[in-house]
Design an enzyme around this catalytic site. Sequence first.
Site, mmCIF file in Angstrom:
data_model
loop_
_atom_site.group_PDB
_atom_site.id
_atom_site.type_symbol
_atom_site.label_atom_id
_atom_site.label_comp_id
_atom_site.label_asym_id
_atom_site.label_seq_id
_atom_site.Cartn_x
_atom_site.Cartn_y
_atom_site.Cartn_z
ATOM 1 N N GLY A 199 -5.813 -5.207 -1.288
ATOM 2 C CA GLY A 199 -6.274 -5.683 -0.380
ATOM 3 C C GLY A 199 -7.102 -7.282 0.315
ATOM 4 N N CYS A 200 -8.299 -7.161 0.879
ATOM 5 C CA CYS A 200 -8.734 -8.661 1.063
ATOM 6 C C CYS A 200 -9.722 -8.170 -0.129
ATOM 7 C CB CYS A 200 -9.710 -8.513 2.330
ATOM 8 S SG CYS A 200 -11.085 -10.148 2.437
ATOM 9 N N PHE A 201 -10.507 -9.752 -0.567
ATOM 10 C CA PHE A 201 -11.038 -9.433 -1.877
ATOM 11 C C PHE A 201 -12.523 -9.634 -1.911
ATOM 12 C CE2 PHE A 201 -9.996 -14.017 -3.054
ATOM 13 C CZ PHE A 201 -10.293 -13.971 -1.993
#
Length: 177
Positions: free
Chosen positions: A14-16
Amino acid sequence: MARTNTRKAILAGGCFWGIQNLFRRQPGVISTRVGYTGGGTPNATYRNHGMHAEAVEIIYDPAITDYRTLLEFFFQIHDPTTRNRQGNDQGTSYRSAIFYLDDEQKKVALDTIAAVEASSLWPGKVVTEVSLAEDFWEAEPEHQDYLQHYPNGYTCHFVRPNWKLPRRAPADAKADS
């Protein structure tokens, strides 16, 4: 004194921003950086990263933690059963992936996924991609340590306190019994 014995892990879930924020606090983690990997676009950027996943590169001290422990934490902080999605983020950039650096990491990754599936801690089949690591393109400075700079910034990652993967013998050990 400089550390000479370090190892690297590359994970996408997902979003880092959220992945990096949680991993940087783990015992044995020396450093993290976010970037793009697993796609074909050279010199990837936030605005042009093609099929790359948002990923975090983790440098760790194997005297303090090991790859399996990092992977167990990875499965505790993101949902590995949703294809190309974490929370509100959708698309291949947000897929669950383990980018292994050698055959041993691949073996540990596959064994950990088998343990996660056998545990029934997640309600569905694990769809985490396991692929050989390719070029890692470091993300722009504004994405590095984002949640340290903006503590109330967006994240869909959290530690699930009751999520504990039972230890089991590796697949090779079972075959020898």
